[in-house]
Motif scaffolding. Structure first.
Motif, PDB file in Angstrom:
ATOM      1  N   PRO A 757       0.867  -1.040  -0.038  1.00 53.87           N
ATOM      2  CA  PRO A 757       0.123  -0.111   0.006  1.00 53.87           C
ATOM      3  C   PRO A 757       0.923   1.218  -0.105  1.00 53.87           C
ATOM      4  O   PRO A 757       0.384   2.436  -0.572  1.00 53.87           O
ATOM      5  CB  PRO A 757      -0.868  -0.345   1.343  1.00 53.87           C
ATOM      6  CG  PRO A 757      -0.868  -1.560   1.577  1.00 53.87           C
ATOM      7  CD  PRO A 757       0.422  -2.081   1.052  1.00 53.87           C
ATOM      8  N   ALA A 761       0.282   3.860  -2.992  1.00 49.47           N
ATOM      9  CA  ALA A 761      -0.029   5.434  -2.840  1.00 49.47           C
ATOM     10  C   ALA A 761       0.854   6.449  -3.342  1.00 49.47           C
ATOM     11  O   ALA A 761       0.199   7.598  -4.097  1.00 49.47           O
ATOM     12  CB  ALA A 761       0.073   5.542  -1.381  1.00 49.47           C
ATOM     13  N   ALA A 785      -6.807  -1.729   6.587  1.00 49.08           N
ATOM     14  CA  ALA A 785      -6.872  -0.262   6.482  1.00 49.08           C
ATOM     15  C   ALA A 785      -5.743   0.230   5.174  1.00 49.08           C
ATOM     16  O   ALA A 785      -6.259   1.476   4.619  1.00 49.08           O
ATOM     17  CB  ALA A 785      -6.002   0.100   7.879  1.00 49.08           C
ATOM     18  N   GLY A 786      -4.911  -0.202   4.889  1.00 49.99           N
ATOM     19  CA  GLY A 786      -4.119   0.078   3.694  1.00 49.99           C
ATOM     20  C   GLY A 786      -4.942  -0.119   2.600  1.00 49.99           C
ATOM     21  O   GLY A 786      -4.979   0.607   1.363  1.00 49.99           O
ATOM     22  N   ALA A 788      -8.386   0.271   2.148  1.00 49.67           N
ATOM     23  CA  ALA A 788      -9.411   1.212   2.140  1.00 49.67           C
ATOM     24  C   ALA A 788      -8.867   2.551   1.519  1.00 49.67           C
ATOM     25  O   ALA A 788      -9.686   3.288   1.056  1.00 49.67           O
ATOM     26  CB  ALA A 788      -9.739   1.318   3.602  1.00 49.67           C
ATOM     27  N   ARG A 789      -7.906   2.491   1.564  1.00 51.77           N
ATOM     28  CA  ARG A 789      -6.829   4.048   1.347  1.00 51.77           C
ATOM     29  C   ARG A 789      -6.729   4.035  -0.437  1.00 51.77           C
ATOM     30  O   ARG A 789      -6.307   4.977  -0.914  1.00 51.77           O
ATOM     31  CB  ARG A 789      -5.809   4.457   1.878  1.00 51.77           C
ATOM     32  CG  ARG A 789      -5.826   4.685   3.325  1.00 51.77           C
ATOM     33  CD  ARG A 789      -4.770   5.518   3.818  1.00 51.77           C
ATOM     34  NE  ARG A 789      -3.729   4.489   3.817  1.00 51.77           N
ATOM     35  CZ  ARG A 789      -3.104   3.702   4.676  1.00 51.77           C
ATOM     36  NH1 ARG A 789      -3.857   3.570   5.844  1.00 51.77           N
ATOM     37  NH2 ARG A 789      -2.036   3.056   4.490  1.00 51.77           N
ATOM     38  N   THR A 790      -6.755   2.744  -0.908  1.00 51.66           N
ATOM     39  CA  THR A 790      -6.346   2.603  -2.250  1.00 51.66           C
ATOM     40  C   THR A 790      -7.716   2.404  -3.248  1.00 51.66           C
ATOM     41  O   THR A 790      -8.373   1.417  -2.971  1.00 51.66           O
ATOM     42  CB  THR A 790      -5.363   1.402  -2.411  1.00 51.66           C
ATOM     43  OG1 THR A 790      -4.369   1.520  -1.693  1.00 51.66           O
ATOM     44  CG2 THR A 790      -5.052   1.225  -3.875  1.00 51.66           C
TER      45      THR A 790
END
Length: 832
Positions: A757, A761, A785-786, A788-790
């Protein structure tokens, strides 16, 4: 001085007359003169002594008259006496008494007034004065006596003492009121006049209150202490809070002449046998025992006997009733006896009780007469403390195993991915007629079993990926019954009893089916001669927090699933171990010992509770508790169902894991792995692929070389162009070339240095819109968590097959098609 000769005045006069008579008989000479002188001297001494005595008597009478004159109007009685109690003078206040003597005035205040007067007289002669206070209900008296210095010669002969009596209206506090022992004070004729605070608490009555004594107290006064004398003792029954307590009454004469009766424990009696006459010791709420110098138990109270499993009168050695110290108990006893291990608590196991009992023991030195080299042991029940300690250690062990399982799963999944992937590659170019096909198939099957074992470990450690949905238990069990009926065989009857009023629960359908199948296989193995397995569902409502087993369930409504069998049951000493991983009593190779531990992990991860109840020889019941949803949403339930094909565990004994005992076996419900499409090997040889795939460029980032080699080759076989990178840093170096086109990223999540991730990013800042396939040996929730940000990303867990990898990539490319531009491609000429 002459007054002292008055007592022998007749003797002196007789000697003088005899001397004069002898002088007349001799008739003359020196002898006559000497006798005349002696006779006259003795006669003069006798006359002088008489005159001196009479003069002193006159002086004494004058002194007495003067004292009487001074005290005539004194409101307190004043007496002038001698040591014999003879009254010389008294004032008008003293004349109100029937008899004006100190002893008569003390008759109602002390048990022995004559002795008290003698004692005060002696003190007055020695010290010049004496003072005593006396008390009785509602009044007090102070008696003082003074020796007059002006009449010292007479006083030395006991002829002049002055007594003063002062009466008061309030009781004077006595020293016995501060004692912790009960004390009753007796006055004249043995009547109670006062009681200290402890005695008043025991009797709930005070003689100074003016209230008649209650009937039990009056009977105790009349029968128990009536006639008791100073210095004597007797056994009495003291009425305490409605009960009769046997104790020793010891009478002591006080300085004020009153009788103090002290009530002592009976075992202090010199005639009592210490081990057998201690009812108060036996009733103490603390477990105590006394140890002889040789280690034998001399005395125990009721609490100690209950803890150690001893009978009354039983006296074994100390080391025969406890064990488990870590060193010989005899050594500990000797250390304590010599003073090296006193007051240090130790936890030991009691050997005599039928059930496991732990006691905390502190050894102390015994005190009192005859207690030399003896020890007193103070015992405390430590069974619950040891149970909590064992549960805490067990919890730590289970947590450690879970952490270990999660860590092992990552590395093990990488190996399985490489093995399974290369096996798929080999199977692409082989059919059933190939001599190596059966061997490759065996490798693939055992790889799948290994992957299933890893999934069980992840389920136990609660690190598997769950997909919760609203479930109807009725539909779930009806669909599962057909498979379970085949699973249990013909000798066992499967019965389903469902409560139609139950609502829905939120759970992972696939995992809940896995749990129920494991429990049914447990029941089947526990009934080798056949029987009935009953699956029932019920509702339960708890208005308040409720304790079940060792768990406290919050208030609310629950759906309960019970799997009940009529099997051999689980022994009591094993019931708490059935959910431990790898706990098995079966022979090597017959089970993995992960069936119930997997069920436990799945249920706990879904927020439920699982309990096991069993009676050895009568059967076992496993109960699952799940919180019901507030409202039943049937439409959502129907929409969330998935069509899943299961492989029955009975079809292959090798595919059925077992938890390790007759009641601890498990069945595995697995999805049929899609077979690789071998037709591609015939219709699409290596290097020839569909035109849409030829245009797609994949950046593959994987730190594990075997996994990267399999994935790169598999994707190239499918017609994709692959750029390989062994780290996130290398991937960013490739992407620094703006002429390089990449249509999709395929990256491992956990890598040394920059993780998946992290580098993605950075990359999507300059290349927005590129879809990503994250692959990892860890479960999805550990990297959620990682992810969800991608945006435009999917997760693919290891181990994955060739078709699963290509399917994930093709689905993403279909949803986000690449550009038609063809730019410079780096690394496409690498060898497969």
């Amino acid at each position: 001085m002459l007054a002292r000769l008055a007592a022998v005045r007749w003797i002196l006069g007789s000697f003088g007359v005899l001397a004069l008579a002898a002088a007349l008989l001799f008739g003359g000479g020196v002898e006559v003169i000497a006798l005349l002188s002696v006779g006259c001297t003795f006669i003069l001494l006798a006359v002088s002594a008489v005159i001196a005595r009479e003069r002193q008597r006159a002086d004494l009478a004058g002194l007495v008259n003067r004292i009487a004159t001074m005290t005539r109007n004194d409101p307190d009685p004043v007496l002038i006496t001698g040591l014999d109690g003879r009254l010389l003078e008294c004032n008008s206040a003293a004349q109100t008494y029937p008899s004006c003597t100190p002893a008569a005035m003390l008759a109602t205040w002390t048990a022995d007034p004559e002795a008290m007067v003698d004692l005060l007289t002696a003190d007055a002669l020695l010290q010049g004065h004496a003072l005593r206070d006396f008390g009785r209900p509602g009044a007090s008296l102070r008696l003082s006596v003074v020796r007059l210095d002006s009449a010292r010669d007479l006083a030395e002969q006991g002829e002049l003492l002055v007594w003063r009596i002062v009466r008061g209206a309030q009781d004077r506090p006595r020293a016995v009121d501060a004692l912790g022992l009960p004390v009753l004070t007796l006055g004249a004729e043995g009547a109670p006049v006062a009681a200290n605070s402890t005695m008043r608490h025991y009797l709930d009555w005070s003689p100074s209150a003016g209230v008649p004594a209650p009937e039990p107290v009056q009977r105790f006064l009349d029968e128990g202490i009536a006639g008791i004398a100073a210095g004597s003792c007797r056994t009495v029954c003291l009425p305490v809070s409605g009960e009769s307590v046997t104790c020793l009454a010891f009478a002591v004469s006080g300085h004020d002449g009153q009788l103090d009766v002290v009530f002592l424990p009976l075992w202090l009696s010199a005639q009592a046998n210490v081990p057998n006459t201690r009812p108060d010791f036996d009733d103490l709420p603390v477990a105590l025992m006394q140890l002889a110098p040789d280690g034998r138990i001399e005395a125990t109270n009721r609490q100690a006997r209950a803890l150690l499993g001893l009978a009354p009168g039983e006296a074994p050695f100390f080391w025969e009733v406890v064990e488990g110290l870590g060193r010989p108990v005899t050594d500990w006893f000797e250390d304590a006896r010599t003073g090296r291990a006193l007051n240090r608590p130790e936890v030991l196991s009691a050997t005599l009780p039928a059930q496991e009992t732990f006691v905390q023991i502190t050894l102390r030195r015994a005190t009192g007469p005859g207690s030399e080299q003896r020890l007193v042991a103070v015992l405390t029940d430590a069974t619950e403390m040891k149970s909590l300690e064992a549960r805490f250690v067990q919890s730590q062990k289970m947590q450690a195993i879970g952490q270990l399982a999660g860590g092992v799963a990552h590395d093990f999944n990488n190996l399985l991915t490489a093995i399974s992937g290369h096996c798929d590659l080999l199977l692409l170019n082989r059919d059933h007629f190939d001599p190596d096909f059966s061997d490759l198939t065996q490798i693939q099957q055992n790889t799948n079993r290994a992957a299933s074992l890893v999934r069980q470990l992840l389920a136990f450690s609660r690190k598997q990926t769950l997909k919760p949905e609203l479930l109807s238990l009725e539909s779930l069990l009806e669909e599962l019954t057909h498979l379970l009926t085949r699973l249990v065989g013909e000798r066992i009857t499967l019965t389903l009893d469902h409560d139609a009023s139950l609502g829905t629960i939120r759970a992972d359908r696939r995992q809940l089916e896995q749990v129920i199948m494991n429990l049914v296989v447990n029941a089947r193995d526990a009934m080798p001669m056949g029987g009935e397995i009953r699956i029932e569902t019920r509702g339960a409502r708890f208005k308040t927090e409720t304790e079940l087993g060792r768990v406290r369930l919050p208030a609310g409504e629950y759906a309960v699933i019970r799997v009940i069998d009529e099997g051999v049951g689980i022994p009591v000493d094993m019931i708490e171990k059935v959910f431990e991983p790898f706990f098995t009593t079966k022979r090597t190779g017959e089970g993995t010992g992960l069936g119930l531990s997997t069920a436990y992990g799945i249920v706990k991860q879904m927020g439920g509770y699982i309990f096991a109840d069993s009676i050895e020889g009568a059967g076992t019941t496993f109960s699952l508790y799940f919180s019901m949803e507030a409202a039943t949403r049937t439409a959502d339930v129907a929409a969330s169902r998935r069509d899943t094909v299961f492989v029955a565990a009975s079809e292959s004994a090798a595919d059925e894991p077992d938890s390790g005992m007759a009641q601890n076996s498990g069945a595995q419900k697995t999805e049929k792995a899609p077979k690789p499409k071998r037709a591609n090997a015939q219709t699409e040889p290596e290097g020839k692929a569909e035109p849409s795939r030829v245009n797609a460029i994949i950046l593959l980032v994987e730190d594990e070389a075997p996994v990267r080699a399999f994935a790169a080759r598999a994707l190239r076989i499918q017609g994709y162009q692959v750029i390989e990178a062994d780290s996130g840093e290398q991937a960013l170096e490739f992407l620094a070339d703006s002429d390089l086109r990449v249509d999709i990223f395929v990256t491992d999540v956990i890598m040394p240095g920059l993780d998946g991730p992290g580098w993605v990013a950075r990359a999507i800042k300059s290349r927005p819109g590129v879809p990503v396939v994250f692959i990892s040996g860890y479960t999805e929730d550990t990297v959620s968590a990682g992810l969800a940000r991608t945006p435009r990303s999917v997760f693919l867990g290891k181990p994955f097959s060739l078709e699963q990898l290509t399917s994930a990539i093709s689905d993403l490319l279909a949803e986000y098609p690449p550009d038609a531009r063809r730019l410079k491609v780096v690394g496409t000429d690498r060898a497969d």
